[in-house]
Design an enzyme around this catalytic site. Structure first.
Site, PDB file in Angstrom:
ATOM      1  N   CYS A 111      69.678  83.002   1.916  1.00  0.00           N
ATOM      2  CA  CYS A 111      70.383  82.927   2.330  1.00  0.00           C
ATOM      3  C   CYS A 111      70.620  84.476   3.866  1.00  0.00           C
ATOM      4  CB  CYS A 111      71.533  83.903   2.591  1.00  0.00           C
ATOM      5  SG  CYS A 111      71.344  84.895   1.318  1.00  0.00           S
ATOM      6  N   ARG A 127      66.071  98.144   8.795  1.00  0.00           N
ATOM      7  CA  ARG A 127      66.861  96.431  10.034  1.00  0.00           C
ATOM      8  C   ARG A 127      67.920  96.635  11.139  1.00  0.00           C
ATOM      9  NH1 ARG A 127      70.684  93.099   5.404  1.00  0.00           N
ATOM     10  NH2 ARG A 127      71.981  92.917   6.232  1.00  0.00           N
ATOM     11  N   GLU A 142      66.866  90.837  -2.928  1.00  0.00           N
ATOM     12  CA  GLU A 142      66.287  91.379  -1.669  1.00  0.00           C
ATOM     13  C   GLU A 142      65.292  92.416  -1.918  1.00  0.00           C
ATOM     14  OE1 GLU A 142      70.563  91.545   0.024  1.00  0.00           O
ATOM     15  OE2 GLU A 142      70.971  92.417  -1.398  1.00  0.00           O
ATOM     16  N   ARG A 182      79.626  85.766  -3.110  1.00  0.00           N
ATOM     17  CA  ARG A 182      78.731  87.554  -2.917  1.00  0.00           C
ATOM     18  C   ARG A 182      79.809  88.343  -3.435  1.00  0.00           C
ATOM     19  NH1 ARG A 182      74.771  89.748   0.566  1.00  0.00           N
ATOM     20  NH2 ARG A 182      76.421  90.475   1.806  1.00  0.00           N
ATOM     21  N   ARG A 223      79.879  86.783   2.113  1.00  0.00           N
ATOM     22  CA  ARG A 223      79.692  87.703   2.100  1.00  0.00           C
ATOM     23  C   ARG A 223      80.897  88.234   1.537  1.00  0.00           C
ATOM     24  NH1 ARG A 223      75.863  86.591   6.379  1.00  0.00           N
ATOM     25  NH2 ARG A 223      73.889  87.847   5.819  1.00  0.00           N
ATOM     26  N   ASN A 262      66.822  89.648   4.306  1.00  0.00           N
ATOM     27  CA  ASN A 262      66.919  90.860   5.383  1.00  0.00           C
ATOM     28  C   ASN A 262      66.927  92.301   4.857  1.00  0.00           C
ATOM     29  OD1 ASN A 262      68.394  88.853   7.488  1.00  0.00           O
ATOM     30  ND2 ASN A 262      70.842  89.081   7.125  1.00  0.00           N
ATOM     31  N   HIS A 272      85.462  91.310  21.524  1.00  0.00           N
ATOM     32  CA  HIS A 272      85.487  89.730  21.514  1.00  0.00           C
ATOM     33  C   HIS A 272      85.701  88.824  22.851  1.00  0.00           C
ATOM     34  CE1 HIS A 272      87.956  90.653  18.276  1.00  0.00           C
ATOM     35  NE2 HIS A 272      89.088  92.097  19.152  1.00  0.00           N
TER      36      HIS A 272
END
Ligand code: PEP
Ligand code: MG
Length: 576
Positions: free
Chosen positions: A503, A466, A432, A333, A297, A455, A189
């Site tokens: 993206c 990843r 992807e 998405r 997302r 990614n 945080h």
């Protein structure tokens, strides 16, 4: 002089006196009670008082850190009133006869352990929230006061073991110009809030660091590189001031790109957009001159919760984003969970190979009724702006057809109920998975746009998990094979006359942006903080130069060869 390197989590430079925030641990004795009713009453009074304090912290912080970041206090209130939390405390009081302070401490330790064991960095960081609210509750039970950051009256850098959200909210109304903590990570945080407040911050400086610093010591914080200096030499101060000056000038220069379109030196249009996880993130994209949302997302509406969001909740979230973006395109998405993203409400079993498993569109096609709720919410929101839908993790044409079919059914249902939606809504897919990249020429006939998820594309092409640090050296964005796959997608998009976005992280790496444009990408989407510098970088190259770089790189023999090329020709231009 003390010099240390930690993790820079909020950019910028600050120079000020240290304010060392040493928090005494909540000390208490292990007491037992006989009158459990009286003890429960004492607990309830303290719970009410704690809730009131959290409410007022939220009010205090709204102005400074924005609605989205202030939501952390809603989460705290939810935890405080959560039945599991209260029931557990009650159990320790009523069944084990522990006094309320001891019972809260037991509950805190149990929950902390549970959160820390979750295989998700964000969820692990929530252990700090449990400790924050529990410590506040225990202090209230004991009639103790919080350490008061608001007593700081002159520009200061806070040095602490860690900063709780409550501390950080107080920073909002004090002259604090930076902070450094012993622990913490990119998603803690303190890090998130520091970035929201634009305060330079360095975390993860190591246990014991705080002991070497006194109130009033001179502190320099370099939030870009993660360096901190205590009582620095004249030479260090001079070098630091120069860097600070260069940084501030560069920030001012980049700000001039805010209202400019993304375009190469010779005028080829490249649309520069922002990635978001929640509707509130839109503000930052607008502030930084984003030309649209290239990736929302949507799974973040589903994570971190014990129940699934309803159609209405989803509709409101999507609608608020398209409305805020006015007529600019917003690509939402559909749910992309599994892999490293868990949705507790779906109770999905653990898998041996989560990244290759039951995830994203695979789950949605397996549970069409569940998917249709999202489809209806998206379609309804499409009546309020320029909304586009994108399916993640597409590996084959059948998935595209099946997912589009569910949208057709949802459209039909809405029509029957006279509910408005955009009849010409654009539907695209993420590329992807290498199989989709290789088959892009065919897939392009069935969709309105592509967006390359680098990614995952890199992860699957190089067979490198990843998130596995041990093999991160094998994760190679500049692998000629990865670049060739991207070129196949760019060529297929051009042939099918559709947009080819990126993206994944590569889109927001300014050095890489020129390569991606040269490979045929027409849109680049990235986190808000990278938009201005990407617009700037793109404007320094002609389209032919981008194509030349891309050609050189796809014909390279190895990633190493490309990395050398990148470091010599592109990277120097990203430095200032
Ligand atoms: C990607 O894979 O590049 C992408 C943008 O999706 P995510 O990071 O959410 O998997
Ligand atoms: Mg992905």
């Amino acid at each position: 002089m003390i010099q240390k390197k930690g993790l820079g989590v909020s950019n910028g430079y600050s120079k000020a006196k240290a304010f060392v925030l040493k928090k005494a641990k909540v000390e208490f004795e292990h007491r037992y009670v006989t009158d459990v009713n009286a003890e429960m009453n004492r607990l309830n009074v303290a719970l009410d008082e704690t809730a009131k304090q959290i409410e007022s912290l939220k009010e205090e912080s709204l102005q400074r850190i924005g609605e989205k970041n202030a939501e952390i206090f809603d989460a705290h209130l939810m935890m405080l009133t959560d039945d599991t939390y209260k029931e557990r405390i009650k159990y320790f009081i009523c069944d084990e006869r522990k006094d309320a302070v001891y019972a809260v401490d037991m509950t805190k330790n149990e929950l902390k352990k549970t959160f820390e064991a979750i295989d998700d960095e964000y969820m692990r960081a929530r252990a700090a929230d449990i400790c924050d609210i529990s410590d506040r509750l225990m202090r209230n039970l004991m009639g103790e006061k919080d350490v008061d950051i608001s007593s700081i009256t002159e520009p200061s850098v806070i040095i602490a073991h860690d900063l709780t959200p409550s501390d950080t909210a107080r920073i909002g109304s004090s002259p604090v110009v930076g902070f450094a903590t012993e622990i913490g990570g990119k998603t803690s945080h303190s890090a998130i809030m520091a970035a929201a407040m634009n305060i330079p911050a360095v975390v993860a400086l190591g246990e014991g660091f705080i002991n070497d610093i006194k109130n009033g010591d001179l502190v320099l914080i370099d939030g870009r590189e993660g360096h901190i200096y205590i009582n620095p030499t004249e030479d260090i101060i001079k070098e630091f001031d120069e860097k600070k000056d260069r940084y501030e000038k560069e920030e001012k220069r980049l700000a001039t790109f805010k209202d400019k379109q993304g375009v190469t030196k010779d005028g080829k249009r490249v649309i520069i957009e922002g990635n978001i996880g929640t509707p509130q993130d839109v503000d930052k994209v607008i502030e930084n001159g984003g030309e649209g949302i290239g990736l929302f997302r949507s799974e973040f509406l589903f994570m971190d919760k014990t129940t699934l969001p309803t159609e209405e909740e989803q509709f409101e979230a999507y609608k608020s984003v398209v409305e805020k973006m006015k007529d600019k395109p917003v690509i939402i998405r559909t749910l992309d969970i599994g892999g490293d993203k868990n949705v507790p409400a779906l109770n999905l079993p653990k898998e041996e190979n989560p990244f290759l498993g039951y995830r994203a569109i695979r789950i949605c096609l397996h549970r069409p009724h569940f998917f249709k709720v999202q489809a209806r919410a998206l379609l309804r929101a499409s009546a309020f702006g320029n909304l586009r839908v994108m399916f993640p993790m597409i590996s084959a044409l059948e998935e595209v057809k099946a997912a589009k079919q569910i949208f057709e059914e949802a459209k039909q249902e809405l029509k029957e109920n006279n509910i408005k939606f955009d009849e010409n809504i654009k539907i695209g897919i993420m590329i992807e998975i290498p199989a989709a990249a290789v088959n892009a020429m065919t897939l392009g006939k069935y969709v309105d746009f592509f967006s390359i998820g680098t990614n995952d594309l890199i992860q699957y092409s190089c067979a490198v998990d990843r998130i596995n640090e041990k093999i991160s050296n094998l994760y190679k964005p500049l692998h000629p094979s990865v670049l060739r796959l991207i070129k196949m997608v760019g060529d297929a998009a051009a042939k099918n006359n559709i947009e080819c976005g990126v993206c994944g992280e590569m889109g927001g790496s300014r050095g890489m942006s020129a390569i991606l444009v040269g490979l045929g990408c027409t849109n680049l989407s990235m986190s808000a903080s990278k938009i201005l510098r990407t617009k700037d970088f793109i404007s320094r190259w002609t389209y032919d130069e981008c194509k030349k770089i891309a050609e050189d790189m796809i014909s390279a023999e190895s990633a190493e060869e490309n990395e050398k090329y990148f470091n010599e020709k592109l990277k120097p231009l990203t430095e200032f």
